[in-house]
Design an enzyme around this catalytic site. Sequence first.
Site, PDB file in Angstrom:
ATOM      1  N   ASN A  23       0.829  -1.207   0.000  1.00  0.00           N
ATOM      2  CA  ASN A  23       0.000   0.000   0.000  1.00  0.00           C
ATOM      3  C   ASN A  23       0.860   1.252   0.000  1.00  0.00           C
ATOM      4  OD1 ASN A  23      -2.719  -0.839  -0.006  1.00  0.00           O
ATOM      5  ND2 ASN A  23      -2.562  -1.424   2.154  1.00  0.00           N
ATOM      6  N   HIS A  24       0.300   2.332  -0.525  1.00  0.00           N
ATOM      7  CA  HIS A  24       0.946   3.635  -0.391  1.00  0.00           C
ATOM      8  C   HIS A  24       0.871   4.034   1.081  1.00  0.00           C
ATOM      9  CE1 HIS A  24       1.165   4.744  -4.717  1.00  0.00           C
ATOM     10  NE2 HIS A  24       0.194   3.840  -4.801  1.00  0.00           N
TER      11      HIS A  24
END
Length: 159
Positions: A23-24
């Site tokens: 994930n960012h």
Amino acid sequence: MPGPLVIGRYCSIAKTVRSAPINHPFDAITTHPALYERKFGVVENDIHYDDPQVIEDDVWIGHNAMILPSCRRIGRGSIIGAGAIVTRDVPRYAVVAGNPAKILRERFPTELQQALEESCWWMLDLQGLRDLVRDHPDLAFHPSVENIRAERWAERTGQ
């Protein structure tokens, strides 16, 4: 670099399935990959998950499904519908679809799931599967607790 991806036997995964490895960092100053990919020269090492994403045996994942990093395991015998966004682990023999993917139903009743698990049928090689279809097409195409438990799986699988 993301953690490894482990794929079991007899899986059907459409060519358009995507798996997002990480994930960012939404709680960081920026969500840009510069904070987790070293190729940008900001961090010294790629951030990654140490545990693999696991797709167990006999899983069917339909076209354009997306497996997000929060999903670490897709259980044996499960089905993921086309276009599903999978945000969490999928139990064995579950049929899931939607955004986010939700369990629609179980593929088989609990007792049949248990019989399938005990059989370890997925350990058959292709010749063994061919022999099973030839010898017991009813078991292959319409499994029941009775016909699964009547089969001599250890002889077929070498287990």
